[in-house]
Design a protein around this motif. Sequence first.
Motif, PDB file in Angstrom:
ATOM      1  N   ILE A  34       0.849  -1.188   0.000  1.00 24.26           N
ATOM      2  CA  ILE A  34       0.000   0.000   0.000  1.00 24.26           C
ATOM      3  C   ILE A  34       0.881   1.233   0.000  1.00 24.26           C
ATOM      4  N   GLY A  35       0.597   2.120  -0.895  1.00 27.64           N
ATOM      5  CA  GLY A  35       1.322   3.386  -0.943  1.00 27.64           C
ATOM      6  C   GLY A  35       0.400   4.555  -0.685  1.00 27.64           C
ATOM      7  N   TRP A  36       0.979   5.620  -0.177  1.00 26.92           N
ATOM      8  CA  TRP A  36       0.268   6.883  -0.025  1.00 26.92           C
ATOM      9  C   TRP A  36       0.834   7.884  -1.017  1.00 26.92           C
ATOM     10  N   PHE A  37      -0.061   8.650  -1.607  1.00 26.97           N
ATOM     11  CA  PHE A  37       0.292   9.616  -2.629  1.00 26.97           C
ATOM     12  C   PHE A  37      -0.467  10.899  -2.354  1.00 26.97           C
ATOM     13  N   LYS A  43      -0.617  20.521  -9.603  1.00 23.75           N
ATOM     14  CA  LYS A  43       0.625  19.750  -9.611  1.00 23.75           C
ATOM     15  C   LYS A  43       0.343  18.296  -9.929  1.00 23.75           C
ATOM     16  N   ALA A  44       1.386  17.605 -10.322  1.00 15.04           N
ATOM     17  CA  ALA A  44       1.248  16.185 -10.611  1.00 15.04           C
ATOM     18  C   ALA A  44       1.153  15.380  -9.313  1.00 15.04           C
ATOM     19  N   ARG A  45       0.554  14.228  -9.413  1.00 16.67           N
ATOM     20  CA  ARG A  45       0.489  13.342  -8.255  1.00 16.67           C
ATOM     21  C   ARG A  45       1.904  12.857  -7.928  1.00 16.67           C
ATOM     22  N   GLU A  46       2.203  12.817  -6.636  1.00 17.41           N
ATOM     23  CA  GLU A  46       3.517  12.348  -6.224  1.00 17.41           C
ATOM     24  C   GLU A  46       3.381  11.295  -5.133  1.00 17.41           C
ATOM     25  N   GLY A  47       4.354  10.405  -5.095  1.00 12.73           N
ATOM     26  CA  GLY A  47       4.368   9.405  -4.044  1.00 12.73           C
ATOM     27  C   GLY A  47       4.853  10.003  -2.739  1.00 12.73           C
ATOM     28  N   VAL A  48       4.330   9.461  -1.642  1.00 12.84           N
ATOM     29  CA  VAL A  48       4.728   9.927  -0.321  1.00 12.84           C
ATOM     30  C   VAL A  48       5.461   8.805   0.412  1.00 12.84           C
ATOM     31  N   LEU A  49       4.775   7.717   0.676  1.00 10.02           N
ATOM     32  CA  LEU A  49       5.331   6.602   1.444  1.00 10.02           C
ATOM     33  C   LEU A  49       4.661   5.316   1.002  1.00 10.02           C
ATOM     34  N   CYS A  50       5.373   4.207   1.212  1.00 10.27           N
ATOM     35  CA  CYS A  50       4.801   2.916   0.843  1.00 10.27           C
ATOM     36  C   CYS A  50       5.232   1.867   1.864  1.00 10.27           C
ATOM     37  N   ILE A  51       4.361   0.891   2.075  1.00 13.35           N
ATOM     38  CA  ILE A  51       4.709  -0.260   2.900  1.00 13.35           C
ATOM     39  C   ILE A  51       4.481  -1.512   2.070  1.00 13.35           C
ATOM     40  N   SER A  52       5.505  -2.343   1.971  1.00  7.18           N
ATOM     41  CA  SER A  52       5.424  -3.523   1.124  1.00  7.18           C
ATOM     42  C   SER A  52       4.755  -4.680   1.866  1.00  7.18           C
ATOM     43  N   SER A  53       4.562  -5.767   1.157  1.00  2.00           N
ATOM     44  CA  SER A  53       3.984  -6.958   1.786  1.00  2.00           C
ATOM     45  C   SER A  53       4.898  -7.498   2.874  1.00  2.00           C
ATOM     46  N   GLY A  54       6.190  -7.215   2.766  1.00  2.97           N
ATOM     47  CA  GLY A  54       7.149  -7.646   3.783  1.00  2.97           C
ATOM     48  C   GLY A  54       7.378  -6.609   4.860  1.00  2.97           C
ATOM     49  N   ASP A  55       6.567  -5.563   4.862  1.00  2.00           N
ATOM     50  CA  ASP A  55       6.603  -4.497   5.863  1.00  2.00           C
ATOM     51  C   ASP A  55       7.802  -3.566   5.736  1.00  2.00           C
ATOM     52  N   SER A  56       8.488  -3.599   4.624  1.00  3.87           N
ATOM     53  CA  SER A  56       9.543  -2.603   4.438  1.00  3.87           C
ATOM     54  C   SER A  56       8.912  -1.288   3.990  1.00  3.87           C
TER      55      SER A  56
END
Length: 122
Positions: A34-37, A43-56
Amino acid sequence: EVQLVESGGGLVQAGGSLRLSCAPSGFTFADYAIGWFRQAPGKAREGVLCISSGDSRTYYTDSVKDRFTISSDNAKSTVYLQMNSLKPEDTAVYYCGLYYSGWCKGLIVDYWGQGTQVTVSS
């Protein structure tokens, strides 16, 4: 049908905090990221933070390091974006996005939520 529902947005003064929630549903695959954007007006959409399936965790922008964190419950049924020390430049519509591969892949998102407005007043 895959759905992601964001909540927790609102109006806050500079220096304040908000916690956004993202609740994904409507699918059976177990490993996902899951990522937050965010997208500010004009302005263009930008990524903020993401958490992977492995919790990284992956920070997509340095501007939120030391201020924003991402977390989830044990089942990752809800993913949170904790935003502290908010600044007016954080004002945007915040979206969560789901990667069914389980990896954080920037803006190459498989499913998007509808977004929640965050407004930071000076």
